[in-house]
Structures are given as structure tokens and as C-alpha cells.
Enzyme design. Sequence first.
Site, PDB file in Angstrom:
ATOM      1  N   ARG A  56       0.853  -1.191   0.000  1.00 39.73           N
ATOM      2  CA  ARG A  56       0.000   0.000   0.000  1.00 39.73           C
ATOM      3  C   ARG A  56       0.891   1.244   0.000  1.00 39.73           C
ATOM      4  O   ARG A  56       0.605   2.230  -0.650  1.00 39.73           O
ATOM      5  CB  ARG A  56      -0.954   0.006   1.209  1.00 39.73           C
ATOM      6  CG  ARG A  56      -1.691   1.328   1.325  1.00 39.73           C
ATOM      7  CD  ARG A  56      -2.911   1.351   2.248  1.00 39.73           C
ATOM      8  NE  ARG A  56      -2.949   0.402   3.307  1.00 39.73           N
ATOM      9  CZ  ARG A  56      -2.229   0.493   4.437  1.00 39.73           C
ATOM     10  NH1 ARG A  56      -1.444   1.518   4.647  1.00 39.73           N
ATOM     11  NH2 ARG A  56      -2.317  -0.447   5.344  1.00 39.73           N
ATOM     12  N   TYR A 108     -15.924  17.793 -14.287  1.00 39.93           N
ATOM     13  CA  TYR A 108     -16.425  16.432 -14.499  1.00 39.93           C
ATOM     14  C   TYR A 108     -17.588  16.174 -13.535  1.00 39.93           C
ATOM     15  O   TYR A 108     -17.502  16.515 -12.348  1.00 39.93           O
ATOM     16  CB  TYR A 108     -15.265  15.468 -14.259  1.00 39.93           C
ATOM     17  CG  TYR A 108     -15.635  14.018 -14.347  1.00 39.93           C
ATOM     18  CD1 TYR A 108     -15.928  13.430 -15.572  1.00 39.93           C
ATOM     19  CD2 TYR A 108     -15.674  13.226 -13.208  1.00 39.93           C
ATOM     20  CE1 TYR A 108     -16.261  12.092 -15.650  1.00 39.93           C
ATOM     21  CE2 TYR A 108     -16.000  11.879 -13.278  1.00 39.93           C
ATOM     22  CZ  TYR A 108     -16.296  11.319 -14.501  1.00 39.93           C
ATOM     23  OH  TYR A 108     -16.618   9.994 -14.584  1.00 39.93           O
ATOM     24  N   ASP A 180      -7.252  19.853 -13.043  1.00 42.61           N
ATOM     25  CA  ASP A 180      -7.520  18.556 -13.657  1.00 42.61           C
ATOM     26  C   ASP A 180      -7.092  18.663 -15.127  1.00 42.61           C
ATOM     27  O   ASP A 180      -7.726  19.367 -15.912  1.00 42.61           O
ATOM     28  CB  ASP A 180      -9.014  18.242 -13.523  1.00 42.61           C
ATOM     29  CG  ASP A 180      -9.402  16.886 -14.117  1.00 42.61           C
ATOM     30  OD1 ASP A 180      -8.678  16.387 -14.995  1.00 42.61           O
ATOM     31  OD2 ASP A 180     -10.441  16.346 -13.717  1.00 42.61           O
ATOM     32  N   LYS A 205      -8.236   7.833 -18.943  1.00 38.62           N
ATOM     33  CA  LYS A 205      -8.520   8.455 -20.229  1.00 38.62           C
ATOM     34  C   LYS A 205      -7.267   8.443 -21.124  1.00 38.62           C
ATOM     35  O   LYS A 205      -6.771   7.388 -21.432  1.00 38.62           O
ATOM     36  CB  LYS A 205      -9.086   9.854 -20.013  1.00 38.62           C
ATOM     37  CG  LYS A 205     -10.148   9.921 -18.890  1.00 38.62           C
ATOM     38  CD  LYS A 205     -11.422   9.178 -19.232  1.00 38.62           C
ATOM     39  CE  LYS A 205     -12.380   9.021 -18.041  1.00 38.62           C
ATOM     40  NZ  LYS A 205     -12.639  10.187 -17.238  1.00 38.62           N
TER      41      LYS A 205
HETATM   42  C1  PLP Z   1     -13.161  10.571 -15.995  1.00 45.45           C
HETATM   43  C2  PLP Z   1     -12.747  11.859 -15.414  1.00 45.45           C
HETATM   44  C3  PLP Z   1     -12.523  11.982 -14.038  1.00 45.45           C
HETATM   45  C4  PLP Z   1     -12.755  10.852 -13.067  1.00 45.45           C
HETATM   46  O1  PLP Z   1     -11.861   9.805 -13.261  1.00 45.45           O
HETATM   47  P1  PLP Z   1     -12.186   8.260 -12.973  1.00 45.45           P
HETATM   48  O2  PLP Z   1     -10.921   7.595 -13.353  1.00 45.45           O
HETATM   49  O3  PLP Z   1     -13.357   7.885 -13.798  1.00 45.45           O
HETATM   50  O4  PLP Z   1     -12.485   8.174 -11.496  1.00 45.45           O
HETATM   51  C5  PLP Z   1     -12.105  13.214 -13.564  1.00 45.45           C
HETATM   52  N1  PLP Z   1     -11.924  14.266 -14.394  1.00 45.45           N
HETATM   53  C6  PLP Z   1     -12.138  14.172 -15.712  1.00 45.45           C
HETATM   54  C7  PLP Z   1     -11.915  15.373 -16.577  1.00 45.45           C
HETATM   55  C8  PLP Z   1     -12.557  12.974 -16.263  1.00 45.45           C
HETATM   56  O5  PLP Z   1     -12.787  12.908 -17.584  1.00 45.45           O
END
Ligand code: PLP
Length: 389
Positions: A56, A108, A180, A205
Site C-alpha cells: 500500500r 467532471y 484537472d 482516459k
Molecule cells: C473521468 C474523469 C474523471 C474521473 O476519473 P475516474 O478515473 O473515472 O475516477 C475526472 N476528471 C475528468 C476530466 C474525467 O474525464
Amino acid sequence: MTRISDGDLTPRFATRAVHAGQVPEPLAGAVMTPIYQTSTYVQQGLGKHKGYEYARTSNPTRQALERNIAALEGGLHGFAFSSGLAALDAVIKLLSAGDHVVSGENVYGGSHRQMTHIWARLGLTFTFVDGGDTAAVAAAVTPKTKMIYAETPTNPMMRLCDLAATGEIARQAGALFVVDNTFATPFFQQPLQYGADIVLHSTTKYLNGHSDMIGGLLVTSRDDLAERLAFIQNGSGAVPGPFDCWLALRGAKTLALRMRQHDASGRRIAEWLGTKPRVKRVYYPGLPSHPQHDLARRQMKGFGGMISIELGDAAFARHFVERTKIFALAESLGGVESLIGHPASMTHASVPREMRERMGLTDSLVRLSVGIEDVEDLMADLEQALADD
Ligand SMILES: *Cc1c(COP(=O)(O)O)cnc(C)c1O
């Protein structure tokens, strides 16, 4: 937590993507980082070990990924998590009850949901503003504001936040600036250069890019934040398994190649969609018609493969998303394969309707994640789905 080493900072992006954070494995010299599928590590004696005690806290496969992405963002420390939302959870745990956050309103949907349904219940307060309106961000700051949270471009409205100006607002307020960077990726935009304290990713992504794992990542260059994030990463424990880290590490190697193609096809399709009478509006920062095109050119090196279109008719939007054959109707984005989605009923269903409407996120908005297939095939697919019959 993993701190990058000097060798990770080879000068150019694609070279970093392939090599940063990775060394030939000592036992056999394997060129590829192995999947260290273990929960614990043998100790040579009491208090004598090789720097690994329990998985962890640290795992060599995870560390390779953390170093690699940190190097791509031009940061010093990386932290991997089991999802993008787990990375957000860790970031918010830097705060305490009573603290205030100014967040972009078009973040998001799951990030908005976590803030309003989990953290607001635990004593944090949030103000959501148009992150593209720097004056509105500044006006929302209060003496209790400890974090400014931005996404740029936003999902799915493709609204940009001026990173340099917002970073300066955060600096003056003594608040953390968290960005982000999932949509743009470090290939097109590096928020740490514009004053961000922490960059957040859903590695699910573009970074992984193959739609076969869920993960998140944080990068910072600040040693004080790194120490606190390491404590939270280990103390809250939302760490990814080594196999998912290995997949993301493998995916990141081709980030430069993939992003070039997403960008080339994205530009071409965005322009072409703009000529279609059924398409009322195209949201894409690479188009001169985008209201923030100049800002996009200033802070981004490319615009990628995310495009939203306003079709002006909810029934037609439904018909359209169900008719594409190559573009698969699915949540998520950023993979090699093209996806199509209806944000109002899919990714952003958890955002209150009046907030969606204020942002222009209508029931007739469709979002495209342009993959790396042949662009002529993608255009033909959209063309047949746009047909009226
Ligand atoms: C998908 C996404 C998230 C969340 O990520 P997960 O891996 O699905 O938890 C956060 N910010 C953006 C811009 C995203 O496209």
C-alpha cells in the site's frame, strides 16, 4: 509517493514518455518494468529492507508510473490512485472542515458530485463559478478559500480557464491551485508551468489511452504538499494494483504519438462538422470560432480529440448517437477508439438540470471522443448518422 530522479528529465517529451521512471530490472535485466504482484517484501533483518515494506505504501511498478507521469507534467512528485475520483478524494483531504473551495462549475460530473454530496456533508463549502470567467473566480474567493479547482478545457462545454491568471488569484489568496489536466494531457498543456500547485489526472482516459483500466494520478513539485499527499495516499489507501499501473505505464509510452493523431483528426472533424447544416454549433478550442481560441493558442500546444456539438433538437441528438457505427455509444473518452456520448443523460446526469442549462449543456448536446482510426472512416460514419432518413 515517488520523487523523480534527474535521469527522468531527458529533454524531450516523447523520450520522457518512453523512458522516464524506468530502469532495467536488476534480476534479469528485463527492459520492461515487471508487474510486482506482491503485497509485501522480505526484510533482511529487523528494520533492514530495500526501501519496500508493504505494497500500500510503495510498489516498484506503481513507482515507475508515478515517476513517468510526474516527468511528463514537468513535476517532481507523482502519486497514483485507484481512480481519478480517488485522486480528487486525496486532494480534498488536504483541507479541513470549514475550508472553502472555489471550483469551476463545468467540472467532471463525478467531481462535482463528490464535492457536493460527500465533502459538503463533512463541513467543506464550495462555490461553483464559470472557470472561464477570471473575474468571477476572483469574486468568489473568501478569507476561508483554501483551494481553487479548475478543469481546462472543461467537459463537455470545452470552456477554458486562464491558467496563469487563475494561478495568480490563488497565489494572492494563499489558496492551492489544483488543475484537472485529463482532457489536454501534458502533451498539450502543463499547468505546473502556469502556477498550479497540483495536477490531477484520470489516467483512465488519454494517459492510459486504451480503455482497459481505471486510475488516477497527482503530480506536484512542492515538497511540502508531496509529504502530505504521501501520508494521505498511504493513510486513506486508495492505491491502484500493479497490473493497472503497468497498463497505464505501457499506455503512456505512446502518448505523444496518440495525441498527435487525436489532434489532427479532431481538428479536421471539428472543421468539417462546422459546415454541416444539422450541426448548430461546434465546441472545439482549436476553431477560430471558439470564444477563447486566443487563450487556447497561448496555453495549449494542441487541442486534441474532444469535440462537442449542439444539434438543436433533443430527439435528433438521440437518433444521432444511436446511429453511429464506428463511434461507440459509451461513457469515458481518450481511448484509441472513437466514442460518442450524450452528456445530459450519461456523464453529467448527476449535475442539476438548471446548472446544466446555465452552462449550455442541453439535451441536444452530443460529445465526441475522436479516436485514432482513419479520419475518412470517422467522417463517413458521422455523415451517415447525420442523414435525415
Ligand atoms: C473521468 C474523469 C474523471 C474521473 O476519473 P475516474 O478515473 O473515472 O475516477 C475526472 N476528471 C475528468 C476530466 C474525467 O474525464
